[in-house]
Design a protein around this motif. Structure first.
Motif, PDB file in Angstrom:
ATOM      1  N   GLU A 152       0.855  -1.183   0.000  1.00 17.85           N
ATOM      2  CA  GLU A 152       0.000   0.000   0.000  1.00 17.85           C
ATOM      3  C   GLU A 152       0.890   1.231   0.000  1.00 17.85           C
ATOM      4  O   GLU A 152       1.789   1.355   0.838  1.00 17.85           O
ATOM      5  CB  GLU A 152      -0.896   0.015   1.235  1.00 17.85           C
ATOM      6  N   LEU A 153       0.662   2.126  -0.939  1.00 16.96           N
ATOM      7  CA  LEU A 153       1.465   3.336  -1.088  1.00 16.96           C
ATOM      8  C   LEU A 153       0.580   4.559  -0.914  1.00 16.96           C
ATOM      9  O   LEU A 153      -0.562   4.565  -1.364  1.00 16.96           O
ATOM     10  CB  LEU A 153       2.070   3.422  -2.494  1.00 16.96           C
ATOM     11  N   TRP A 154       1.138   5.589  -0.293  1.00 13.22           N
ATOM     12  CA  TRP A 154       0.482   6.889  -0.285  1.00 13.22           C
ATOM     13  C   TRP A 154       1.556   7.957  -0.388  1.00 13.22           C
ATOM     14  O   TRP A 154       2.633   7.840   0.157  1.00 13.22           O
ATOM     15  CB  TRP A 154      -0.426   7.087   0.925  1.00 13.22           C
ATOM     16  N   ARG A 155       1.228   8.982  -1.155  1.00 15.56           N
ATOM     17  CA  ARG A 155       2.194  10.027  -1.481  1.00 15.56           C
ATOM     18  C   ARG A 155       2.385  10.950  -0.291  1.00 15.56           C
ATOM     19  O   ARG A 155       1.418  11.404   0.325  1.00 15.56           O
ATOM     20  CB  ARG A 155       1.713  10.813  -2.691  1.00 15.56           C
ATOM     21  N   LEU A 156       3.661  11.229   0.020  1.00 17.09           N
ATOM     22  CA  LEU A 156       4.000  12.143   1.112  1.00 17.09           C
ATOM     23  C   LEU A 156       4.339  13.535   0.614  1.00 17.09           C
ATOM     24  O   LEU A 156       4.095  14.521   1.307  1.00 17.09           O
ATOM     25  CB  LEU A 156       5.189  11.597   1.912  1.00 17.09           C
ATOM     26  N   GLY A 157       4.952  13.624  -0.575  1.00 20.96           N
ATOM     27  CA  GLY A 157       5.356  14.927  -1.091  1.00 20.96           C
ATOM     28  C   GLY A 157       6.254  14.773  -2.296  1.00 20.96           C
ATOM     29  O   GLY A 157       6.431  13.688  -2.841  1.00 20.96           O
ATOM     30  N   ASP A 158       6.829  15.887  -2.716  1.00 17.93           N
ATOM     31  CA  ASP A 158       7.694  15.895  -3.888  1.00 17.93           C
ATOM     32  C   ASP A 158       9.033  15.226  -3.598  1.00 17.93           C
ATOM     33  O   ASP A 158       9.490  15.180  -2.451  1.00 17.93           O
ATOM     34  CB  ASP A 158       7.947  17.327  -4.346  1.00 17.93           C
ATOM     35  N   SER A 159       9.660  14.733  -4.652  1.00 13.04           N
ATOM     36  CA  SER A 159      11.009  14.181  -4.542  1.00 13.04           C
ATOM     37  C   SER A 159      11.971  15.299  -4.196  1.00 13.04           C
ATOM     38  O   SER A 159      11.774  16.452  -4.592  1.00 13.04           O
ATOM     39  CB  SER A 159      11.439  13.571  -5.879  1.00 13.04           C
TER      40      SER A 159
END
Length: 164
Positions: A152-159
């Motif tokens: 399960e993945l969820w985006r935290l922010g920009d690279s």
């Protein structure tokens, strides 16, 4: 994204298609071998329980809301291109686009059926000592998917920028 495979070297990986998979990989493989999962920060490594029975892997990208915290098997991985490769360390695998786009993601790994698959593989070898290996695929197909991994993945922010 769903995948069924018998991973080379009992290892699964999830990484950005453009990630340098070599840096830190030895330590990630050692960590995974000792405790199921390991990470380089760019590559997630999973050590499966056995190498005879096909393993199922499901990659699920969650919305903006992160699930409740889990105590183990969570990592932050950078996917700078937003294109991922899920597969083994060899040539078996699939690629896809992350719907949320490039960035740093939190990944939670949930494993089920590890002990059952290892026991089934052991019983198979014990009960079929004279079966030619060319016939193993059909005989082992009944156990396919017994060992399963949910990513399960969820985006935290920009690279991060290249110079960081």
């Amino acid at each position: 994204m769903d995948l069924r495979l018998t991973p080379d070297y009992r290892l699964l990986t999830l990484r950005d298609v453009e990630a340098d998979a070599a840096e830190g990989m030895d330590a990630a493989v050692v960590a995974a071998s000792a405790g199921v999962t390991g990470s380089t920060g760019y590559v997630l490594v999973i050590s499966v329980a056995q190498d005879l029975i096909p393993v199922d892997v499901r990659l699920r990208v969650l919305g903006a809301e992160a699930p409740p915290a889990a105590p183990r098997h969570e990592y932050e991985i950078d996917f700078p291109s937003g294109r991922v490769r899920l597969g083994d360390t060899g040539v078996s695998g699939i690629t896809g686009e992350l719907a949320e786009g490039p960035g740093v993601y939190r990944i939670r790994v949930t494993a089920t059926g590890r002990a059952e698959a290892a026991d089934a593989a052991h019983r198979f070898l014990r009960d079929h000592p004279d079966l030619p290996t060319a016939q193993w695929g059909d005989a082992l197909a009944a156990y396919a998917g017994l060992e399963h991994y949910l990513l399960e993945l969820w985006r935290l922010g920009d690279s991060p920028e290249d110079d960081e």
